[in-house]
Scaffold this active site. Structure first.
Site, PDB file in Angstrom:
ATOM      1  CB  ALA A 112       0.151   3.452   7.875  1.00  0.00           C
ATOM      2  CG  ASN A 146      10.333   5.620  24.547  1.00  0.00           C
ATOM      3  OD1 ASN A 146       9.510   6.358  25.109  1.00  0.00           O
ATOM      4  ND2 ASN A 146      10.783   4.497  25.095  1.00  0.00           N
ATOM      5  N   GLY A 151       0.034   1.808   4.231  1.00  0.00           N
ATOM      6  CA  GLY A 151      -0.340   2.961   3.412  1.00  0.00           C
ATOM      7  C   GLY A 151       0.698   4.074   3.493  1.00  0.00           C
ATOM      8  CB  SER A 207       8.084   6.143   0.861  1.00  0.00           C
ATOM      9  OG  SER A 207       8.678   7.000   1.800  1.00  0.00           O
ATOM     10  CD  GLU A 240       6.025   3.874  16.916  1.00  0.00           C
ATOM     11  OE1 GLU A 240       5.435   3.719  17.981  1.00  0.00           O
ATOM     12  OE2 GLU A 240       7.012   4.629  16.790  1.00  0.00           O
ATOM     13  CB  ALA A 241       2.076   3.600  12.136  1.00  0.00           C
ATOM     14  CD  GLU A 283      -2.977  -0.935   2.272  1.00  0.00           C
ATOM     15  OE1 GLU A 283      -2.808  -1.560   3.331  1.00  0.00           O
ATOM     16  OE2 GLU A 283      -3.915  -0.158   2.077  1.00  0.00           O
ATOM     17  CE  LYS A 320      25.535   9.085  13.986  1.00  0.00           C
ATOM     18  NZ  LYS A 320      26.761   9.599  13.431  1.00  0.00           N
ATOM     19  NE  ARG A 370       5.704   7.554  -2.226  1.00  0.00           N
ATOM     20  CZ  ARG A 370       5.153   8.079  -1.143  1.00  0.00           C
ATOM     21  NH1 ARG A 370       3.847   7.958  -0.927  1.00  0.00           N
ATOM     22  NH2 ARG A 370       5.884   8.738  -0.259  1.00  0.00           N
TER      23      ARG A 370
HETATM   24  C1  LIG Z   1       5.165  -0.573  16.459  1.00  0.00           C
HETATM   25  C2  LIG Z   1       3.916  -1.406  16.614  1.00  0.00           C
HETATM   26  C3  LIG Z   1       4.000  -2.632  15.705  1.00  0.00           C
HETATM   27  C4  LIG Z   1       3.777  -1.830  18.066  1.00  0.00           C
HETATM   28  O1  LIG Z   1       2.632  -2.560  18.170  1.00  0.00           O
HETATM   29  P1  LIG Z   1       2.431  -3.677  19.301  1.00  0.00           P
HETATM   30  O2  LIG Z   1       3.542  -4.651  19.239  1.00  0.00           O
HETATM   31  O3  LIG Z   1       1.053  -4.174  19.121  1.00  0.00           O
HETATM   32  O4  LIG Z   1       2.625  -2.919  20.615  1.00  0.00           O
HETATM   33  P2  LIG Z   1       1.544  -2.326  21.590  1.00  0.00           P
HETATM   34  O5  LIG Z   1       0.900  -1.129  20.974  1.00  0.00           O
HETATM   35  O6  LIG Z   1       0.690  -3.456  22.068  1.00  0.00           O
HETATM   36  O7  LIG Z   1       2.462  -1.877  22.761  1.00  0.00           O
HETATM   37  C5  LIG Z   1       3.280  -2.791  23.490  1.00  0.00           C
HETATM   38  C6  LIG Z   1       3.923  -2.017  24.599  1.00  0.00           C
HETATM   39  O8  LIG Z   1       4.866  -1.090  24.054  1.00  0.00           O
HETATM   40  C7  LIG Z   1       4.480   0.246  24.395  1.00  0.00           C
HETATM   41  N1  LIG Z   1       4.712   1.068  23.242  1.00  0.00           N
HETATM   42  C8  LIG Z   1       4.260   0.865  21.995  1.00  0.00           C
HETATM   43  N2  LIG Z   1       4.718   1.820  21.183  1.00  0.00           N
HETATM   44  C9  LIG Z   1       5.465   2.642  21.959  1.00  0.00           C
HETATM   45  C10 LIG Z   1       6.207   3.815  21.710  1.00  0.00           C
HETATM   46  N3  LIG Z   1       6.298   4.348  20.490  1.00  0.00           N
HETATM   47  N4  LIG Z   1       6.857   4.383  22.731  1.00  0.00           N
HETATM   48  C11 LIG Z   1       6.803   3.885  23.942  1.00  0.00           C
HETATM   49  N5  LIG Z   1       6.132   2.765  24.230  1.00  0.00           N
HETATM   50  C12 LIG Z   1       5.460   2.158  23.251  1.00  0.00           C
HETATM   51  C13 LIG Z   1       3.018   0.156  24.725  1.00  0.00           C
HETATM   52  O9  LIG Z   1       2.617   1.216  25.568  1.00  0.00           O
HETATM   53  C14 LIG Z   1       2.913  -1.181  25.387  1.00  0.00           C
HETATM   54  O10 LIG Z   1       3.406  -1.090  26.688  1.00  0.00           O
HETATM   55  P3  LIG Z   1       2.893  -2.082  27.885  1.00  0.00           P
HETATM   56  O11 LIG Z   1       3.331  -3.466  27.468  1.00  0.00           O
HETATM   57  O12 LIG Z   1       3.594  -1.571  29.052  1.00  0.00           O
HETATM   58  O13 LIG Z   1       1.432  -1.933  27.898  1.00  0.00           O
HETATM   59  C15 LIG Z   1       2.630  -0.605  16.210  1.00  0.00           C
HETATM   60  O14 LIG Z   1       2.484   0.509  17.024  1.00  0.00           O
HETATM   61  C16 LIG Z   1       2.666  -0.131  14.796  1.00  0.00           C
HETATM   62  O15 LIG Z   1       3.101   0.964  14.480  1.00  0.00           O
HETATM   63  N6  LIG Z   1       2.164  -0.973  13.825  1.00  0.00           N
HETATM   64  C17 LIG Z   1       2.115  -0.646  12.440  1.00  0.00           C
HETATM   65  C18 LIG Z   1       0.665  -0.780  11.971  1.00  0.00           C
HETATM   66  C19 LIG Z   1       0.553  -0.330  10.527  1.00  0.00           C
HETATM   67  O16 LIG Z   1       0.831   0.796  10.171  1.00  0.00           O
HETATM   68  N7  LIG Z   1       0.155  -1.280   9.640  1.00  0.00           N
HETATM   69  C20 LIG Z   1       0.040  -1.026   8.247  1.00  0.00           C
HETATM   70  C21 LIG Z   1      -1.379  -1.200   7.815  1.00  0.00           C
HETATM   71  S1  LIG Z   1      -1.853   0.075   6.641  1.00  0.00           S
END
Ligand SMILES: CC(C)(COP(=O)(O)OP(=O)(O)OC[C@H]1O[C@@H](n2cnc3c(N)ncnc32)[C@H](O)[C@@H]1OP(=O)(O)O)[C@@H](O)C(=O)NCCC(=O)NCCS
Length: 383
Positions: free
Chosen positions: A304, A359, A278, A281, A319-320, A261, A344, A263
């Protein structure tokens, strides 16, 4: 009725042997019979090669080479009706057998020529590509050559970054891609007027050097939400879905099932079972000074609105919303949640099993290890 010069397969084998034994003759790395569209001056705008051949069908290559006086090097020859009839004569022992795609193509072309359905701006070509002593194809030499290289990629006959595409932009003309086919930009205004005066509507889909891949080949097992978003020269592995907002450049691709979704820039290869969210890139290499071609491993989740300027190994997550550039400082965190070292991002390029996140409390960029591999790096980084 074509007079056959060759009656048996043994005779055909002897003919091929004699052609291949000519001094200087080289088996081509790739060759294909194509239908070229030309402008009114006869300049080639694009070429459709229904069945490119790569490291295969050397007998057919030898016959076409002999008929067009081709010996070696990257060359294109125009095929006349007489040459096509001669070729079909040489292929006589195979004519009734199924599966000979080049012969079937030549027969279809001959029928079109006989029935005069081929348009005046079309010509039939045979294009040959040879590797040099260094094992490279050398830079792109012509429009016919460029289109064969792009179609080798989209037919999955060569992989992303496997063949030389230097000179591609210099060679390819900008073309108006329309509902009436490819049109030279020099002729667009007159063709628009001509269409209106004939009660037709000329719709321009794009003005570009690259047409949509799907107008040339739809490889098996793919789904494409918007065909205009996948350029000819893309390599779509079986099981790939490119959603409407996804984009796949030439010489970019997926090796297996993937959901795209975001590029995928030129030179980028995406591993199987990876998900590009989505607007995700990758930093490309075509402009902006980037030199490193990015590779994304298998089973990665690329969030995304995120992006990367470094390669990912297998089983990585971004992470998104997080864009990683090579110079960013990353805190590497082990499976126990402890910061092991800072480095780095470029030092982590290609490493597997990392989840990159910003974070939300400290603002620091972190790479969390899912597996216990980071501690080994910690030893390396310990002075
Ligand atoms: C990075 C990512 C994968 C983490 O998801 P996850 O593994 O489900 O993690 P959770 O949101 O359940 O969080 C787990 C723990 O980390 C912590 N945490 C998550 N992201 C954090 C961040 N950026 N900074 C600090 N802590 C964070 C949570 O608070 C949680 O803490 P806890 O265990 O004490 O409750 C998710 O946030 C993400 O960005 N996914 C991408 C989704 C996406 O864009 N998909 C594409 C479809 S179009």
């Amino acid at each position: 009725m074509i007079m056959s010069q060759i009656i048996t397969k043994v005779e055909f084998a002897k003919l091929v042997e004699s052609i291949e034994s000519h001094e200087g003759y080289e088996r081509p790395f790739a060759f294909a019979i194509g239908i070229a569209t030309c402008d009114r001056r006869g300049e080639v705008l694009e070429v459709y090669y229904p069945h490119p051949n790569c490291n295969a069908n050397f007998g057919t290559a030898a016959v076409l080479a002999s008929l067009t006086c081709h010996i070696s090097g990257n060359e294109t020859a125009i095929l006349t009706l007489a040459q096509i009839e001669s070729a079909l004569g040489y292929f006589y022992p195979f004519c009734e057998e199924p599966g000979h795609i080049n012969i079937q193509l030549l027969r279809s072309i001959k029928t079109a020529m006989d029935e005069k359905t081929l348009q005046g701006d079309q010509k039939i070509v045979a294009t040959f590509l040879h590797k040099n002593k260094e094992g490279s194809l050398g830079p792109v030499t012509s429009v016919e050559d460029a289109y064969l290289r792009l179609q080798l990629l989209s037919h999955r006959l060569v992989k992303v970054n496997e063949i030389n595409l230097d000179n591609l932009f210099q060679v390819l003309p900008n073309v108006a891609w329309t509902n009436l086919g490819p049109i030279s930009l020099n002729e667009l205004t007159s063709r628009q007027l001509e269409a209106r005066l004939n009660g037709n509507w000329l719709h321009v889909y794009a003005v570009d050097k690259f047409p949509p891949m799907a107008d040339y080949i739809v490889p098996s097992g793919v789904r494409i939400g918007d065909a205009s978003r996948v350029r000819l020269g893309a390599y779509l592995g079986s099981g790939t879905t490119v959603m409407h907002e996804g984009f796949m450049n030439f010489n970019a691709g997926t090796t297996g099932p993937s959901m795209i979704e975001g590029r995928v820039s030129a030179g980028v290869e995406v591993g199987a079972d990876t998900d590009f969210g989505g607007s995700f890139s990758t930093q490309g290499t075509l402009s902006g000074g980037g030199k490193t071609k990015i590779k994304i491993g298998e089973r990665c989740l690329c969030g995304a609105n995120a992006g990367t300027g470094i390669s990912l190994g297998d089983d990585c997550v971004i992470e998104a919303g997080l864009y990683i550039t090579p110079g960013m400082v990353v805190a590497v965190i082990d499976v126990h949640g402890k910061v092991v070292y800072e480095t780095k991002a470029r030092e982590l390029s290609g490493k597997s099993g990392l989840t990159y996140r910003r974070n939300s409390q400290t603002g620091k960029l972190e790479a969390l290890s899912k597996k216990n591999t980071i501690e080994l790096n910690a030893i390396l980084h310990k002075n």
